[in-house]
Design an enzyme around this catalytic site. Structure first.
Site, PDB file in Angstrom:
ATOM      1  CE  LYS A 204     -43.549 -11.560   2.904  1.00 53.95           C
ATOM      2  NZ  LYS A 204     -43.357 -11.303   4.334  1.00 53.95           N
ATOM      3  CE  LYS A 257     -40.797  -9.042   1.336  1.00 51.89           C
ATOM      4  NZ  LYS A 257     -41.055  -9.497   2.652  1.00 51.89           N
TER       5      LYS A 257
HETATM    6  C1  PBG Z   1     -41.425 -10.983   7.359  1.00 58.55           C
HETATM    7  C2  PBG Z   1     -40.684 -10.376   6.227  1.00 58.55           C
HETATM    8  C3  PBG Z   1     -39.800 -10.982   5.329  1.00 58.55           C
HETATM    9  C4  PBG Z   1     -39.296  -9.953   4.538  1.00 58.55           C
HETATM   10  C5  PBG Z   1     -39.896  -8.770   4.961  1.00 58.55           C
HETATM   11  N1  PBG Z   1     -40.761  -9.069   5.997  1.00 58.55           N
HETATM   12  C6  PBG Z   1     -39.316 -12.376   5.199  1.00 58.55           C
HETATM   13  C7  PBG Z   1     -40.229 -13.443   4.788  1.00 58.55           C
HETATM   14  O1  PBG Z   1     -41.383 -13.237   4.422  1.00 58.55           O
HETATM   15  O2  PBG Z   1     -39.759 -14.582   4.889  1.00 58.55           O
HETATM   16  C8  PBG Z   1     -38.276 -10.104   3.455  1.00 58.55           C
HETATM   17  C9  PBG Z   1     -37.554  -8.858   3.060  1.00 58.55           C
HETATM   18  C10 PBG Z   1     -36.345  -9.038   2.250  1.00 58.55           C
HETATM   19  O3  PBG Z   1     -36.025 -10.140   1.739  1.00 58.55           O
HETATM   20  O4  PBG Z   1     -35.638  -8.040   2.086  1.00 58.55           O
HETATM   21  N2  PBG Z   1     -42.376 -11.922   7.025  1.00 58.55           N
END
Ligand code: PBG
Length: 333
Positions: A204, A257
């Site tokens: 991520k 992601k």
């Molecule tokens: C929680 C999380 C996030 C997203 C999914 N889980 C936000 C972040 O990491 O700030 C983002 C998903 C999206 O942008 O569609 N940490």
């Protein structure tokens, strides 16, 4: 194998795409609805279906309305949802204790969805505390404002256990703490939940494409950024290593992601691992296509299909996508 079997004018490649009929015979199919997981936001209250300004077509649902929305996506053949809780501000605290509350918003939504759809719907839940901490970070902060890894693990494990006790089929840790997969697996196994799946948000990135989500979930950090825990896109080897690390810790499935800007990473992890891989087509990737279409700069259906085909082609087995609730209009042939 010699792939260069001839040249123009003896060979003409346009013959193989001369008609819609031959093109459709040779086309890779678009991923079917069973490949999608619909990410959806849940709020407290009743009879709420609140539009999210930054994400046209997406809403914050109270649990009763969520059931109706899930029935609609199920009727299109979608088999899974990923729940994100959006708690009221008064439930946020430095230690995110509400995230583990058995009657919290996600726990209640899981119970309701599993009670309604049982095994015909896979309920995934996001395991991260940024929606629940008053400071908006994904773990516990120390006095210096740094997210403390090890104390956060216990919190994430407790949160995951509360979702699974409510009936979640799969927990998806996204906090990017070292050791979160083994901490959660250990907590689930020692409570007898050995069959519950764990999908790790393994690679991520600290991305600028989460903006619309953070508006939807009111989860922006009040100070600083997430670069101390989320992966650096300028260091792809370290980012890929995050996935291998989680595989060794016992993740059942891996994730990359965002997706569209990281197709190379999806394809590398696909070739290096035998685990299923999910790609998260994130909020910024969703909203930018809508913005482009709204400006008349592209056809939404065509852009959604082309970008979704790219994620599929890169090797994703599952696609976590906000387009899922518009599958019939946008993705169905
Ligand atoms: C929680 C999380 C996030 C997203 C999914 N889980 C936000 C972040 O990491 O700030 C983002 C998903 C999206 O942008 O569609 N940490």
């Amino acid at each position: 194998m010699n792939k260069k079997t001839g040249s123009f004018p003896d060979l003409r490649l346009r013959r193989l795409r001369a008609s819609e009929t031959i093109r459709s015979m040779l086309a890779n199919p678009m991923p079917g609805p069973e490949k999608f997981i619909w990410p959806v936001f849940v709020v407290e209250g009743e009879n709420i279906k609140q539009p999210i300004d930054a994400m046209p077509g997406q809403f914050r649902y109270s649990v009763d309305k969520l059931v109706d929305a899930v029935l609609e996506v199920k009727n299109m053949g979608i088999k899974a949802v990923m729940l994100f809780g959006v708690p009221p501000v008064e439930h946020k605290s430095p230690d995110a204790s509400y995230a583990c509350c058995p009657d919290g918003i996600v726990q209640t939504a899981v119970r309701k969805l599993k009670g309604t759809f049982s095994s015909e719907l896979m309920v995934f839940t996001d395991i991260c505390v940024c929606e629940y901490t008053s400071h908006g970070h994904c773990g516990l902060l120390n006095e210096k404002g740094i997210v403390e890894n090890d104390p956060s693990l216990e919190l994430l494990a407790k949160m995951a256990l509360s979702h699974v006790e409510a009936g979640a089929d799969c927990v998806a840790p996204s906090a990017m703490m070292d050791g979160q997969v083994s901490a959660i697996r250990g907590a689930l196994d020692s409570s007898g939940f050995t069959d519950t799946l764990l999908l790790s948000y393994s690679t991520k990135f600290a991305s600028s494409f989460y903006g619309p989500f953070r508006e939807a979930a009111a989860s922006s950090p009040s100070a600083g950024d997430r670069k101390g825990y989320q992966a650096d896109y300028q260091n792809p080897r370290a980012a890929i290593r995050e996935s291998f690390f989680d595989e060794v810790e016992g993740a059942d499935m891996l994730m990359v992601k965002p997706s569209l800007f990281y197709l190379d990473i999806i394809s590398t992890i696909r070739s290096e691992s035998l685990l299923p891989i999910a790609a998260y087509n994130v909020s910024g990737e969703y909203s930018m296509l809508i913005a482009s279409a709204q400006n008349g700069w592209g056809d939404l259906r065509l852009m959604v299909r082309e970008s979704t085909a790219a994620i599929d082609r890169a090797g994703a087995d599952l696609i976590i996508s906000y387009w899922a609730n518009q599958y019939n209009q946008l993705l169905k042939d």
